[in-house]
Design an enzyme around this catalytic site. Structure first.
Site, PDB file in Angstrom:
ATOM      1  N   HIS A  42      74.142   3.635 -50.121  1.00 13.70           N
ATOM      2  CA  HIS A  42      73.249   2.875 -50.993  1.00 13.70           C
ATOM      3  C   HIS A  42      72.915   1.540 -50.338  1.00 13.70           C
ATOM      4  O   HIS A  42      73.761   0.934 -49.678  1.00 13.70           O
ATOM      5  CB  HIS A  42      73.905   2.651 -52.355  1.00 13.70           C
ATOM      6  CG  HIS A  42      72.990   2.071 -53.380  1.00 13.70           C
ATOM      7  ND1 HIS A  42      71.747   2.595 -53.649  1.00 13.70           N
ATOM      8  CD2 HIS A  42      73.113   0.972 -54.185  1.00 13.70           C
ATOM      9  CE1 HIS A  42      71.160   1.874 -54.583  1.00 13.70           C
ATOM     10  NE2 HIS A  42      71.954   0.882 -54.922  1.00 13.70           N
ATOM     11  N   HIS A  54      67.961  -3.934 -55.573  1.00 15.45           N
ATOM     12  CA  HIS A  54      68.117  -2.582 -55.035  1.00 15.45           C
ATOM     13  C   HIS A  54      67.366  -1.577 -55.891  1.00 15.45           C
ATOM     14  O   HIS A  54      67.207  -1.761 -57.101  1.00 15.45           O
ATOM     15  CB  HIS A  54      69.600  -2.193 -54.929  1.00 15.45           C
ATOM     16  CG  HIS A  54      70.359  -2.247 -56.211  1.00 15.45           C
ATOM     17  ND1 HIS A  54      71.166  -1.213 -56.653  1.00 15.45           N
ATOM     18  CD2 HIS A  54      70.445  -3.201 -57.186  1.00 15.45           C
ATOM     19  CE1 HIS A  54      71.709  -1.536 -57.816  1.00 15.45           C
ATOM     20  NE2 HIS A  54      71.291  -2.736 -58.155  1.00 15.45           N
ATOM     21  N   CYS A 143      66.318   4.340 -52.034  1.00 18.40           N
ATOM     22  CA  CYS A 143      66.751   2.957 -51.831  1.00 18.40           C
ATOM     23  C   CYS A 143      66.631   2.513 -50.377  1.00 18.40           C
ATOM     24  O   CYS A 143      66.411   1.325 -50.096  1.00 18.40           O
ATOM     25  CB  CYS A 143      68.198   2.785 -52.313  1.00 18.40           C
ATOM     26  SG  CYS A 143      69.403   3.827 -51.446  1.00 18.40           S
TER      27      CYS A 143
END
Length: 213
Positions: A42, A54, A143
C-alpha cells in the site's frame, strides 16, 4: 455474510485509539510512503503534520453519509468490499491509521523509477488536489498509480505489471496450449455433435496460445 459485514461496519463500536509508534521526524512533506501488506503493498504521500494522502478502496461512503464513521480507519472488510464494488477515495489519515501496524518504507520507489521525483511541495499539492471519491480498479487505477503520478508524473503500477506478466506466462505457456487442445478434443469426442464455429474457436484458441508461448 455480506449483510452481516455491512451491518457490523455501520453499527459496530468505533475502535479504540492507539498510541502511535511511528517517529514523525523521519517523514518530510512529499515523501512516498510504502507499507508492505500480506498480498500487496500500500502506498501514500506524506503531507506533513502526521497526515498521509492515500487512495484506498472503501465501501462505507456508498452506504452512509456519516462523516464521523467514514473518517475512522478503513478496516479490511471495508477495503475488500470496496475492491469488489470498485468504490474508493483519496483520503487523508494519520500515519498510524495509514500503516495499519506495518513497517513503513520511505521513498523506496526512487531507486526503481527512472523518472526523478518532483519537488516535495509539488508532490503534496498534487495529492491534496486529488482528494475525494474515485472509481477504483485493481489493475488500472490503484494506490500505486496515484502516488506514482503525484511523485513522478506517471500513473503507473509496478505491482500491476508484475501481476500481468505472471498471468501472461501462465496463460501463454505451452502447457496451457496442450491443455486447451486436450479439453477441446475431449469436448469433440464426448460432446456429441459440435457446431463448426465451436470447432474453429477451439483450434484457434489452442493455436493462438501456442504461438504466444
Amino acid at each position: 455474510m455480506f449483510l452481516f459485514q455491512v451491518f457490523n461496519m455501520l453499527f459496530a463500536a468505533p475502535p479504540k485509539e492507539e498510541e502511535s509508534k511511528y517517529d514523525l521526524s523521519l517523514y518530510k512533506r512529499g515523501d512516498l510512503l510504502e507499507v508492505p501488506r500480506t498480498l500487496f503493498t500500500h502506498f501514500g504521500i506524506y503531507l506533513g503534520d502526521d497526515r498521509v494522502a492515500h487512495l484506498i478502496p472503501d465501501i462505507l461512503p456508498a452506504l452512509t453519509k456519516n462523516k464521523a464513521r467514514i473518517g475512522q480507519m478503513v478496516t479490511n472488510n471495508r477495503l475488500i468490499l470496496g475492491v469488489v464494488t470498485k468504490t474508493a477515495s483519496v483520503r487523508v489519515d494519520s500515519i498510524l491509521d495509514f500503516a495499519y501496524g506495518s513497517e513503513i518504507l520511505i521513498n523506496h520507489m526512487d531507486a526503481v523509477c527512472k523518472q526523478p521525483p518532483l519537488d516535495g511541495d509539488e508532490v503534496a499539492r498534487r495529492a491534496e488536489k486529488l482528494q475525494g471519491s474515485v472509481t477504483y480498479s485493481l489493475l488500472w487505477y490503484n494506490c500505486e498509480h496515484f502516488v506514482m503520478y503525484c511523485r513522478y508524473g506517471m500513473a503507473i503500477s509496478y505491482q500491476t505489471y508484475q501481476f500481468c506478466t505472471a498471468v501472461r506466462k501462465v496463460v501463454c505457456s505451452r502447457l496451457c496450449a496442450y491443455l486447451t487442445a486436450l479439453f477441446g478434443v475431449l469436448g469433440l469426442c464426448y460432446g456429441g455433435c459440435v457446431a463448426p464455429c465451436t470447432l474453429l474457436l477451439t483450434v484457434l484458441a489452442s493455436f493462438t496460445i501456442w504461438m504466444a508461448a
